[in-house]
Design a protein around this motif. Structure first.
Motif: not given
Length: 923
Positions: A458, A463, A466-472, A497, A501, A503
């Motif tokens: 992450f 991290w 809150d990035t797009e890569e983190l969500r994707t 993790t 996060t 998850t």
């Protein structure tokens, strides 16, 4: 195309094109697919284990990229605290300086300078291997954003009471003067001794005999332990002994840990210098007496006579003093596991120090549940048992190191030793409302590199932002790693993790085997069996190879042994095999085995495979590039051979994808090899000639065959590409203009993976051509067995045909005459007697080749007799070796297995020769 395949002429230019065009970046569309590169040490260079795992990761990444997934291979390097600090310290030492001469800040600056100049070696080598990682996102564990993530995690865990500071026993390197992890400790069996010492009871004539492999630690003994059920010593429990050489009184205690059957059943307990003794000491509330300084000299806790001595000097003095006092009972040779630092080679000491720890019990529970529930899956599945065993018995994690290079612990102490944790001194003062006049000093220690790498899934994705890569890309798709770091890295990534996060870090964990040499030995410099992947790609002269294997070797006898061994193994050095051959070798060997024995002959074989593909392409281009291949609408008729190869190709695509999905890279590689070499290159190209060279074939049939040649080859390159990226792209660029795949893609790597076409599966065509192949092979086998020239035209008689045989013969007779180089094919009438013939079977149909006039019976029998005698000598010689107990007892298992295989092969050949002689004698 060039006549011969020369990988050195295409590989680097091809890779530079890929990277320059930004082809390694995620596409931004499709299902997310992500692999995290286990970050190699910034000081490292590519070794066989790296090359093996990187090949697997790259094959998966390239496959999913071609499947249209939004694919990311996240790469980066680890700052490698100990290793990097040692590199720069050695440079200073060579100039007569130490890091203390520079001071901490200047020394760290010097490391950063070294990193900029020399820290990218391994990433350049990864490029040579064809790794399609997204280098634009390359990270370093000491980068500002990753450092901020490390700091954030430490502070949060501390504030929650999950990080604490305490005095406990750790693995200590007395040269590096730091705690080290178990992974940095090598425990190998060495010759040592067991010293038996007499401990007299206080105020008694009785005594106990204890045995130890480290007499010097007796100075720190806190007790002697016996088993509570041991009748020999029950009456002594609770009494004390007078510890020799110190005069201290220590108790005799009872504990179930003691093995009554081992030695005398009495064990000296030194809680400050042995991990097992430490646990027993906690159970019995024994004092922790540390007798060592941090550089393993005897400290002031010991009698004056030993203070200041090195631990091994102290050992000699203590043994001598015990002998003088008649307290040394015996010294016996003893094999023991000696823990040594992997960087320094010195004996590691269990050492009592203040360190920082993570209380992991609450973090471990959700990490265990993630695997138990199937949310995370181990491949092969049996590795989850290893994971559970460690996680269910997990100990608090020591995360501090006494180094200057690394993430400095964000903790400050006041003059009373009170701890304050925050991002900076100013942050600490504000957080804890401290007065300006209060003096604070930051902790000198840094965090273990495993702590920062535990945040890899992450932290590399941005991290705590809150990035797009983190969500994707969290969780990632699969982690490819070795079994040796399941505890040190995999488990800790899952814990961290999940904690930060909510998850999992990855959905699957593919555990690879360990690459060993062909005899099954671990590759190491001291054994002289290390192979450099780049040497296998580029080749290396013998002298250069010897120099590489012996440079820095301090023992002349060992160097001489390695020189002799290298000359025997590589008398002409190592050939240049190219990247694709090496990658295909790794894929073909990637079985579910824990250990993988690397075989150089496999690399040579797959280099031949590359040559085979290259030559097949030249044949295809010669027959298609200046002809109509039916790609623009011309009528085309597919022959039975065309239908067969399309059907076989579609099955190959299906099998390859199935094997890749199950992480059976060995089976995926075998599927490609079997189709490419045996079906396409050997059989189909030969079958296609019978159409292209036939006077009776129509232009539509020839167009259909040309269409099949070019388009099967083009799609085959796309299937081969994940494992063999360079040759597949080079060939694809040349054949794409003549195929139906009129794509605008600048490279095969961003083209589509072939779609499975159900309509092209034709079982009937497959059965028909398998019959043709069996027919031709039957003829060829007879030629080989009877030593008949391949060019000699033969008459063939057939009998016992069924209806299917009759139909197939009618459809393919013209082609059979050409393929098998036959003069004629005739079917015998029912009841018609065949002349003396050599025979082969296709199902129940008999193929008969009359022998009259084809061979000289006397000459052929003489030739076979000579061959039989040679084989009998080979069998006798090999059997003699295997019956020699001296040979069997000393030779490696791999060598013995090779001799057994040689014997079985010779015996099989001998049996065939005898059968041939009998057949000729009966003519």
């Amino acid at each position: 195309m060039e006549k011969t395949f020369n990988p050195s002429q295409i590989e680097q230019a091809c890779y530079q094109h890929w990277e320059a065009k930004g082809m390694f970046a995620p596409s931004g569309h499709g299902e997310p697919y992500c692999i995290l590169l286990p970050p190699p040490n910034v000081t490292g260079s590519l070794h066989m284990g790296h090359a093996f795992q990187h090949t697997i990761m790259d094959a998966l990444v390239r496959y999913h990229r071609m499947k249209g997934d939004n694919t990311l291979w996240q790469c980066g390097t680890d700052h490698a605290g100990i290793a990097t600090q040692m590199v720069v310290e050695r440079q200073l030492n060579a100039k007569g300086q130490t890091r203390h001469d520079l001071g901490r800040d200047k020394f760290v600056e010097r490391i950063w300078d070294w990193k900029e100049e020399s820290g990218g070696n391994i990433t350049q080598q990864m490029r040579r291997l064809g790794a399609s990682a997204d280098w634009s996102r390359e990270v370093f564990t000491m980068d500002d954003n990753l450092s901020a993530a490390v700091q954030e995690v430490f502070i949060q865990l501390y504030d929650e009471g999950l990080i604490y500071r305490g005095k406990r026993l750790v693995n200590w390197d007395p040269v590096l003067l730091t705690a080290v992890s178990e992974l940095e400790v090598m425990s190998e069996e060495e010759d040592g001794h067991m010293w038996h010492m007499r401990y007299p009871l206080s105020n008694s004539d009785e005594s106990l005999i204890v045995a130890t492999t480290r007499p010097e630690t007796m100075l720190g003994d806190s007790a002697v332990a016996v088993h509570p059920d041991d009748e020999r010593y029950k009456h002594m429990v609770g009494k004390t002994i007078t510890l020799p050489l110190t005069g201290r009184q220590i108790p005799i205690i009872a504990d179930d840990y003691v093995d009554m059957e081992f030695g005398t059943g009495c064990v000296k307990i030194t809680p400050a210098h042995d991990f097992n003794d430490y646990e027993m000491g906690k159970r019995h509330n024994l004092p922790l007496i540390n007798i060592f300084t941090d550089d393993a000299k005897i400290n002031e806790q010991a009698p004056d006579a030993y203070q200041g001595l090195d631990r091994f000097e102290a050992r000699e003095r203590i043994v001598a003093d015990l002998t003088d006092q008649s307290l040394l009972v015996d010294i016996k040779p003893h094999k023991l596991k000696v823990p040594r630092g992997d960087r320094t080679g010195v004996v590691i000491e269990p050492y009592l120090t203040d360190q920082w720890y993570v209380a992991v019990e609450s973090l471990a529970k959700p990490a265990i549940e993630a695997v138990e529930s199937g949310e995370i899956k181990f491949v092969p599945e049996n590795w989850n048992k290893t994971y559970y065993q460690w996680m269910n018995n997990i100990q608090d994690w020591c995360i501090s190191r006494q180094l200057w290079w690394g993430h400095r612990i964000p903790a400050w102490f006041d003059e009373n030793g009170k701890i304050y944790v925050g991002k900076s001194e100013a942050d600490v003062r504000a957080k804890y409302d401290l007065a300006d006049e209060l003096v604070l000093n930051q902790d000198e220690d840094v965090l273990d590199t495993w702590f920062s790498s535990a945040l890899w899934p992450f932290a590399t994705m941005g991290w705590p932002n809150d990035t797009e890569e983190l969500r994707t890309f969290v969780p990632s798709s699969v982690l490819v790693t070795g079994f040796d770091i399941i505890f040190f890295w995999v488990a800790r990534m899952i814990m961290m993790t999940k904690k930060f996060t909510g998850t999992i870090p990855f959905k699957e964990i593919y555990i690879t085997g360990l690459i060993r040499d062909e005899n099954g030995d671990k590759m190491s410099k001291s054994k002289g069996n290390v192979l450099d992947p780049i040497d296998l790609i580029d080749g290396i002269e013998l002298d250069a190879l010897i120099e590489k294997r012996t440079t820095g070797m301090m023992q002349p006898q060992l160097a001489e042994k390695i020189i002799k061994q290298t000359k025997a193994e590589f008398p002409k050095g190592i050939d240049a095999y190219g990247t694709d051959a090496l990658r295909f070798t790794f894929a073909a060997m990637a079985s579910t085995s824990r250990d993988i024995n690397f075989d150089m002959s496999r690399v040579e074989g797959y280099r031949n495979f590359c040559n085979k593909i290259w030559n097949a392409t030249r044949f295809v281009l010669m027959n298609t590039e200046e002809f109509d291949t039916g790609n623009t609408g011309g009528e085309k008729v597919l022959s039975p051979f065309d239908k067969w190869i399309w059907s076989r190709f579609e099955r190959t695509v299906t099998q390859f994808e199935q094997h890749l999905g199950e992480y059976r890279f060995d089976m995926a590689a075998q599927t490609l090899y079997e189709f490419t070499w045996n079906q396409f290159c050997d059989w189909y190209l030969e079958l296609s000639k019978s159409i292209l060279n036939s006077e009776n074939a129509s232009e539509a049939e020839k167009r259909g065959t040309r269409h099949t040649l070019i388009n099967v080859l083009e799609q085959l390159m796309r299937v081969l590409h994940p494992i063999m990226p360079f040759i597949s792209d080079e060939i694809w660029q040349k054949i794409k203009p003549f195929s139906v795949n009129h794509t605008d893609a600048a490279s095969i790597m961003v083209d589509e993976f072939p779609h499975f076409e159900t309509s092209l599966i034709d079982p009937s065509a497959e059965d028909n051509i398998e019959w043709v192949k069996a027919f031709v092979m039957g003829i060829r086998n007879i030629r080989g067995e009877m030593d008949i020239a391949p060019s000699k035209r033969l008459p063939v008689l057939l009998q016992n045909l069924n209806d299917a045989d009759v139909t197939r013969l009618a459809q393919t007779k013209e082609y059979l005459l050409m393929l098998a180089k036959l003069d004629s094919i005739e079917v015998l009438a029912d009841g018609e007697k065949a002349p003396a013939s050599a025979t082969a079977l296709v199902g129940e149909m008999e193929i008969l080749i009359p022998m009259a006039g084809l061979i000289d019976k006397t000459a052929e029998l003489a030739r076979l007799q000579k061959t039989q005698e040679r084989l009998e000598k080979d069998v006798a010689r090999t059997q003699g070796k295997l019956n020699n107990q001296n040979f069997v007892g000393k030779a490696p298992e791999a060598v013995i297995n090779k001799e057994k295989a040689k014997l079985a092969d010779a015996q099989m050949q001998l049996s065939k020769i005898k059968d041939q002689k009998l057949a000729i004698e009966n003519m």
